[in-house]
Motif scaffolding. Sequence first.
Motif, mmCIF file in Angstrom:
data_model
loop_
_atom_site.group_PDB
_atom_site.id
_atom_site.type_symbol
_atom_site.label_atom_id
_atom_site.label_comp_id
_atom_site.label_asym_id
_atom_site.label_seq_id
_atom_site.Cartn_x
_atom_site.Cartn_y
_atom_site.Cartn_z
ATOM 1 N N SER A 296 0.845 -1.333 0.052
ATOM 2 C CA SER A 296 -0.060 0.036 0.011
ATOM 3 C C SER A 296 1.029 1.217 0.081
ATOM 4 N N ILE A 297 0.480 2.137 -0.776
ATOM 5 C CA ILE A 297 1.043 3.584 -0.789
ATOM 6 C C ILE A 297 0.423 4.493 0.214
ATOM 7 N N ASP A 298 1.181 5.047 1.216
ATOM 8 C CA ASP A 298 0.524 5.934 2.092
ATOM 9 C C ASP A 298 0.243 7.291 1.590
ATOM 10 N N VAL A 299 -1.074 7.388 1.085
ATOM 11 C CA VAL A 299 -1.312 8.718 0.387
ATOM 12 C C VAL A 299 -1.352 9.810 1.255
ATOM 13 N N GLU A 300 -1.592 9.773 2.532
ATOM 14 C CA GLU A 300 -1.600 10.854 3.533
ATOM 15 C C GLU A 300 -0.180 11.436 3.487
ATOM 16 N N THR A 301 0.835 10.699 3.690
ATOM 17 C CA THR A 301 2.291 10.949 3.418
ATOM 18 C C THR A 301 2.567 11.735 2.254
ATOM 19 N N MET A 302 2.171 11.090 1.323
ATOM 20 C CA MET A 302 2.697 11.667 -0.263
ATOM 21 C C MET A 302 1.965 12.992 -0.376
ATOM 22 N N LEU A 303 0.869 13.237 0.038
ATOM 23 C CA LEU A 303 0.237 14.267 -0.252
ATOM 24 C C LEU A 303 0.483 15.494 0.928
ATOM 25 N N HIS B 240 -13.841 14.687 -4.228
ATOM 26 C CA HIS B 240 -12.849 14.367 -3.163
ATOM 27 C C HIS B 240 -13.164 13.115 -2.780
ATOM 28 N N LYS B 241 -14.439 12.759 -2.244
ATOM 29 C CA LYS B 241 -14.812 11.383 -1.828
ATOM 30 C C LYS B 241 -14.498 10.412 -2.828
ATOM 31 N N ALA B 242 -14.780 10.468 -4.016
ATOM 32 C CA ALA B 242 -14.659 9.480 -4.986
ATOM 33 C C ALA B 242 -13.264 9.300 -4.804
ATOM 34 N N LEU B 243 -12.458 10.364 -5.380
ATOM 35 C CA LEU B 243 -10.929 10.052 -5.741
ATOM 36 C C LEU B 243 -10.472 9.327 -4.471
ATOM 37 N N MET B 244 -10.715 9.601 -3.184
ATOM 38 C CA MET B 244 -10.145 8.952 -2.131
ATOM 39 C C MET B 244 -10.616 7.580 -2.166
ATOM 40 N N LYS B 245 -11.655 7.148 -2.412
ATOM 41 C CA LYS B 245 -12.164 5.677 -2.385
ATOM 42 C C LYS B 245 -11.260 5.039 -3.699
ATOM 43 N N LYS B 246 -11.222 5.773 -4.712
ATOM 44 C CA LYS B 246 -10.692 5.132 -5.913
ATOM 45 C C LYS B 246 -9.194 5.062 -5.685
ATOM 46 N N LEU B 247 -8.594 5.844 -5.127
ATOM 47 C CA LEU B 247 -6.989 5.742 -4.747
ATOM 48 C C LEU B 247 -7.033 4.718 -3.478
ATOM 49 N N TRP C 161 -5.542 19.591 1.541
ATOM 50 C CA TRP C 161 -5.774 18.489 0.591
ATOM 51 C C TRP C 161 -6.824 17.449 1.165
ATOM 52 N N ARG C 162 -6.733 17.582 2.386
ATOM 53 C CA ARG C 162 -7.771 16.649 3.230
ATOM 54 C C ARG C 162 -9.310 16.902 2.896
ATOM 55 N N HIS C 163 -9.728 18.234 2.692
ATOM 56 C CA HIS C 163 -10.973 18.834 2.381
ATOM 57 C C HIS C 163 -11.164 19.449 0.905
ATOM 58 N N SER C 164 -10.239 19.462 0.189
ATOM 59 C CA SER C 164 -10.349 20.361 -0.926
ATOM 60 C C SER C 164 -9.651 19.707 -2.282
ATOM 61 N N ILE C 165 -10.556 19.321 -3.151
ATOM 62 C CA ILE C 165 -9.916 18.688 -4.350
ATOM 63 C C ILE C 165 -9.171 19.668 -5.077
ATOM 64 N N GLU D 278 -8.692 1.873 -3.451
ATOM 65 C CA GLU D 278 -9.258 0.711 -4.490
ATOM 66 C C GLU D 278 -8.097 0.539 -5.289
ATOM 67 N N ASN D 279 -6.973 1.304 -5.673
ATOM 68 C CA ASN D 279 -5.906 0.996 -6.426
ATOM 69 C C ASN D 279 -4.562 0.751 -5.650
ATOM 70 N N GLY D 280 -4.757 0.409 -4.340
ATOM 71 C CA GLY D 280 -3.477 0.406 -3.602
ATOM 72 C C GLY D 280 -3.103 1.479 -2.655
ATOM 73 N N GLY D 281 -3.882 2.268 -2.658
ATOM 74 C CA GLY D 281 -3.554 3.554 -1.736
ATOM 75 C C GLY D 281 -4.032 3.347 -0.188
ATOM 76 N N LYS D 282 -3.214 3.628 0.526
ATOM 77 C CA LYS D 282 -3.831 3.636 2.170
ATOM 78 C C LYS D 282 -4.199 5.041 2.483
ATOM 79 N N VAL D 283 -5.528 5.271 2.532
ATOM 80 C CA VAL D 283 -6.222 6.489 2.983
ATOM 81 C C VAL D 283 -6.714 6.353 4.069
ATOM 82 N N PRO D 284 -6.492 7.554 5.001
ATOM 83 C CA PRO D 284 -7.157 7.631 6.342
ATOM 84 C C PRO D 284 -8.563 7.465 6.190
#
Length: 167
Positions: A83-90, A147-154, A103-107, A156-162
């Motif tokens: 898994s890629i830690d999306v939070e850390t990368m962003l 924002h919600k759909a992007l987090m979900k899709k990330l 980035w946590r609230h705004s696309i 689903e594609n191997g991202g570790k999302v909070p």
Amino acid sequence: MSIFDRIKDAIFGEARAEPAAKTSGDPSPPSMQSTVHEEAAISSAPAATPAPAPAAGSTSAQPAVVQDTANGRASDTERETTSIDVETMLDRAVARSGQQLDWRHSIVDLMKALGMDASLAERKELASELGYTGDPGDSAKMNTFLHKALMKKLSENGGKVPAELLD
């Protein structure tokens, strides 16, 4: 390339490149490091050890993981399943941008952190890619959806999302 793919590549690509960018801690010049490591690899055990083969008749679909014993790194097969830690990368992308971005609230801020065009036209295209069926003229609702759909899709594609970003 789709906008989602560009976002994913900006986040995941940096995370996958990160281990290669780290130094070995060896103070010798790079030309000496490669020579020393090459000699060690030649004189050591086999450079790659495959995982044991499944028993005859087994239907195991697990990918074989190959460990490169010459340098202690896992193969591409293993890295792709990590898994890629999306939070850390962003968070790092925001720090590099030099801007105060949420980035946590705004696309829009998320896209800016990644150095992308966050225009309404780009967001409408992303909305289409992610299956938005609402009014694209209502940018506030569309942005919330994005924002919600992007987090979900990330995720689903191997991202570790909070978890709080997946609600």
